[in-house]
Design an enzyme around this catalytic site. Structure first.
Site: not given
Ligand code: BES
Ligand code: MN
Ligand code: ZN
Length: 493
Positions: A272, A347
């Site tokens: 991230k 997931r």
């Molecule tokens: N934990 C995150 C999702 C999330 C985002 C939770 C903001 C709380 C606040 C999840 O693991 C993630 O990183 N999802 C990605 C998925 C993408 C890579 C397909 C996302 O939502 O950007």
């Molecule tokens: Mn994630």
């Protein structure tokens, strides 16, 4: 804080703040309230007129009163239209009152509220929940509390004598919500897979639940390659938690609650970046926190259903052992997954948790997960997305949510979108295109449930709030615990 029940008449109550619930456009003060107004030399009517108080839900006005009565302040709180009164309106009004009383440095607080649905038990429970949830303060990580001011010490519910069982229920539920808030609010160096397992052990011991913790080797034997792929870069051991509540007699139904349990989500090698909110990713175990909070509450409430509480807990980290983007993992149902994005890790952990739970032969599974930013884009911060192919389960959850006031909105499981997860080399990819990202995430999860009615709640938005929000202070909300309790109790109030 102590909650007391009494039949003290409104006109005789003595204390710091007296809260009165009033319906919209019925604020002219008749009967007992007119007498009270006279006693305070008409000041209640004056403040209603001056501040144009109409009784709109959640609006409050307060005033210092004099006039021989041993009441210092009166807080008027709106309940909206009587025909539209929802139990959550009562809960929110009680929370609004509690916040005013705290600000006014009241130590004793009396409540004079009308009954919701002629049900003194449900009304007392909602007031007790609202007050406690609004006044809770997390000072675990402060060397000195910011707010050393006097606290609300005694809350008295006037006219609710005999409703002890309702207060006990409120306390049991609140204990679960606060556990969930504390787990989410604590940083990733305080809440780890190890401490999550310890918390589950403590719940089992304190409240008589069965517990099984599967270690890495146990998960390997079960072929949980998706979960372990996520866990492999962390220096901390993964923990697969399985708590079970069994009722005394034959269970009326058998249910499971699964929570995403990433104690930290760095994104993995798809790390991230700046501005991604990486520093907030301690919240990524909010599903597991709700699951453990629900376990704590349900173990005390003792419903007739059997309930399994499950979470595959780990961190998503980077190291020389990390998954490479493009790695292929094999989940415990034999399906192969091309990890085209290591940040879609939730997931992967849920896949193995779902396969495990599906094999338990239960009637229904609900999973809660801070799964996608896309869900927040679709529904905003306050509403969780509900994804399920099962209409009956959807309406059970919608009812549970209406009563708890934790909002959900059903989203489509558009099968065609699964095409976005097609892989040239494995059975599927873990990530599809950006549009509809929360839907493809749900469709991915669906591949791992064969035999059990299943629903998924994407709680990435409501797990946390930056601003004061009803009975939530700012920060971790404990979202989901009360809804899950309602669901298990058969969506009764
Ligand atoms: N934990 C995150 C999702 C999330 C985002 C939770 C903001 C709380 C606040 C999840 O693991 C993630 O990183 N999802 C990605 C998925 C993408 C890579 C397909 C996302 O939502 O950007
Ligand atoms: Mn994630
Ligand atoms: Zn995540």
């Amino acid at each position: 804080m102590a909650i007391q029940l009494s039949n003290t008449p409104l006109l005789e109550w003595a204390g710091d703040s007296l809260a009165i619930g009033l319906f919209e456009d019925a604020v002219e003060l008749t009967g007992e309230l007119a007498t009270l107004n006279d006693k305070f030399a008409g000041i209640l009517k004056e403040v209603i007129a001056e501040e144009e108080f109409t009784g709109k839900a959640n609006s409050t006005v307060f005033t210092r009163v004099t006039g021989g009565n041993a009441v210092k302040k009166v807080i008027l709180v709106g309940l909206g239209k009587p025909e539209a009164l929802k139990i959550d309106t009562v809960r929110r009004a009680a929370a609004a009152v509690a916040k005013v009383a705290k600000k006014q440095k009241s130590k004793t607080l009396g409540f004079s509220f009308p009954l919701w649905n002629n049900d003194p038990g449900a009304t007392a429970q909602a007031i007790a929940e609202g007050v406690q949830l609004a006044l809770y303060q997390d000072v675990r990580f402060k060397s000195e509390p910011d707010d050393k001011a006097s606290k609300v010490e005694t809350v008295e519910l006037l006219g609710f004598d005999g409703q002890e069982a309702a207060i006990a229920r409120a306390n049991q539920i609140v204990s679960g919500v606060i556990l969930a808030r504390e787990l989410v609010a604590a940083p990733a160096n305080a809440v780890t897979p190890i401490t999550m397992a310890e918390t589950a052990q403590a719940i089992a011991k304190d409240h008589g639940l069965q517990i099984e913790i599967l270690e890495r080797e146990d998960c390997e034997k079960l072929g949980m390659g998706a979960f372990l792929g996520v866990a492999q870069a962390s220096d901390l051991p993964p923990k697969f938690i399985h708590l079970t509540y069994k009722p005394q007699g034959t269970p009326t139904k058998k249910l499971a609650i699964i929570g995403k349990g990433l104690t930290f989500d760095s994104g993995g090698l798809n790390i991230k970046g700046a501005g991604s909110g990486i520093e907030t990713m301690k919240i990524d175990m909010g599903g597991a926190a709700a699951t453990l909070g629900a376990a704590k509450a349900i173990a005390q409430l003792k419903p007739d259903a059997e309930v399994h509480f499950i979470s595959a807990v780990t961190e998503n980290m980077i190291s020389g052992r990390a998954m490479h983007p493009g790695d292929i993992l094999t989940a415990s149902n034999g399906k192969t997954i091309e990890v085209n994005n290591t940040d879609a890790e939730g997931r992967l952990t849920l896949a193995d948790a779902l396969v495990y739970t599906d094999k338990l032969g239960l009637d229904a599974i609900v999973d809660l997960a801070t799964l996608t930013g896309a869900n927040v884009i679709a529904l905003g911060e306050d509403i969780a997305g509900l994804y399920t192919p099962d209409d009956a389960l959807a309406s059970q959850l919608e009812q549970a949510s209406a009563t708890s006031g934790e909002k959900i909105w059903r989203m489509p499981m558009e099968e065609k979108y699964f095409e976005g997860l097609k892989s040239g080399i494995a059975d599927m990819k873990n990530t599809g295109p950006r549009p509809g990202g929360s839907i493809t995430a749900a469709l991915f999860l669906k591949q791992f449930v064969k035999d059990t009615a299943w629903a998924h709640l994407d709680i990435a938005g409501p797990v946390w709030t930056d601003k004061e929000n009803g009975y939530n202070g700012s920060g971790a909300t404990g979202y989901g615990v009360r809804m899950l309790v309602n669901w298990v109790l058969g969506t009764e109030v």
